[in-house]
Design a protein around this motif. Structure first.
Motif, PDB file in Angstrom:
ATOM      1  N   THR A   1       0.844  -1.196   0.000  1.00 55.84           N
ATOM      2  CA  THR A   1       0.000   0.000   0.000  1.00 55.84           C
ATOM      3  C   THR A   1       0.882   1.249   0.000  1.00 55.84           C
ATOM      4  O   THR A   1       2.093   1.163   0.235  1.00 55.84           O
ATOM      5  CB  THR A   1      -0.909   0.038   1.249  1.00 55.84           C
ATOM      6  OG1 THR A   1      -0.074   0.162   2.411  1.00 55.84           O
ATOM      7  CG2 THR A   1      -1.773  -1.208   1.349  1.00 55.84           C
TER       8      THR A   1
ATOM      9  N   ASP B   1      -7.676   8.852  -7.557  1.00 47.88           N
ATOM     10  CA  ASP B   1      -7.731   7.448  -7.156  1.00 47.88           C
ATOM     11  C   ASP B   1      -6.383   7.063  -6.560  1.00 47.88           C
ATOM     12  O   ASP B   1      -5.459   6.707  -7.274  1.00 47.88           O
ATOM     13  CB  ASP B   1      -8.043   6.570  -8.368  1.00 47.88           C
ATOM     14  CG  ASP B   1      -8.136   5.091  -8.011  1.00 47.88           C
ATOM     15  OD1 ASP B   1      -8.297   4.767  -6.823  1.00 47.88           O
ATOM     16  OD2 ASP B   1      -8.035   4.261  -8.935  1.00 47.88           O
TER      17      ASP B   1
ATOM     18  N   THR C   1      -5.364   4.488  -5.210  1.00 46.34           N
ATOM     19  CA  THR C   1      -5.101   3.050  -5.193  1.00 46.34           C
ATOM     20  C   THR C   1      -3.873   2.759  -6.063  1.00 46.34           C
ATOM     21  O   THR C   1      -3.735   3.303  -7.151  1.00 46.34           O
ATOM     22  CB  THR C   1      -6.310   2.271  -5.756  1.00 46.34           C
ATOM     23  OG1 THR C   1      -7.478   2.666  -5.044  1.00 46.34           O
ATOM     24  CG2 THR C   1      -6.110   0.781  -5.624  1.00 46.34           C
TER      25      THR C   1
ATOM     26  N   HIS D   1      -1.317  -0.370  -7.795  1.00 45.66           N
ATOM     27  CA  HIS D   1      -1.433  -1.730  -8.320  1.00 45.66           C
ATOM     28  C   HIS D   1      -0.046  -2.339  -8.470  1.00 45.66           C
ATOM     29  O   HIS D   1       0.922  -1.631  -8.757  1.00 45.66           O
ATOM     30  CB  HIS D   1      -2.140  -1.705  -9.678  1.00 45.66           C
ATOM     31  CG  HIS D   1      -3.461  -0.991  -9.631  1.00 45.66           C
ATOM     32  ND1 HIS D   1      -4.589  -1.573  -9.110  1.00 45.66           N
ATOM     33  CD2 HIS D   1      -3.823   0.265 -10.017  1.00 45.66           C
ATOM     34  CE1 HIS D   1      -5.596  -0.709  -9.184  1.00 45.66           C
ATOM     35  NE2 HIS D   1      -5.156   0.415  -9.725  1.00 45.66           N
TER      36      HIS D   1
END
Length: 111
Positions: A67, A97, A99, A101
């Motif tokens: 993360t 966003d 987030t 990956h």
């Protein structure tokens, strides 16, 4: 005052336009001096000035399960992870966003 070097000379008077030009000139000189004193990056907003030559931003590749908090804690263990995460979000344009990956490359803020 007879014999005074200023006798016979009328006092200097500035018109309204002259005062505006003088104030604009003084303001410009002041801003240039501030810019030179504080460095060229002082008014750049997100750019940080460190006094030395700028170095390329360090990058990391996001691992599976990692993360932003994990990356921030590892990248700058002595700092508050919340601040480092926010700087990473800003630096990488993740505001919409945040987030990440696996395999994604992230630039790290210089510490």
């Amino acid at each position: 005052m007879p014999g005074s070097p200023h006798s016979g000379r009328p006092p200097i008077r500035l018109t309204r336009r002259g005062r505006v030009v003088l104030v604009a000139f003084v303001a410009t000189v002041t801003l240039v001096l501030l810019w030179l004193t504080m460095g060229s990056g002082a008014f750049a907003g997100s750019r940080e000035s460190h006094g030395g030559a700028s170095r390329p931003a360090e990058t990391v590749v996001v691992e599976p399960g990692e993360t932003l908090w994990d990356i921030a804690s590892t990248a700058d263990p002595g700092s508050d992870p919340r601040l480092v995460v926010q700087r990473m979000i800003d630096l990488n344009g993740l505001a919409g966003d945040p987030t990440v990956h696996p395999g994604q490359q992230l630039r790290l803020p210089s510490s």
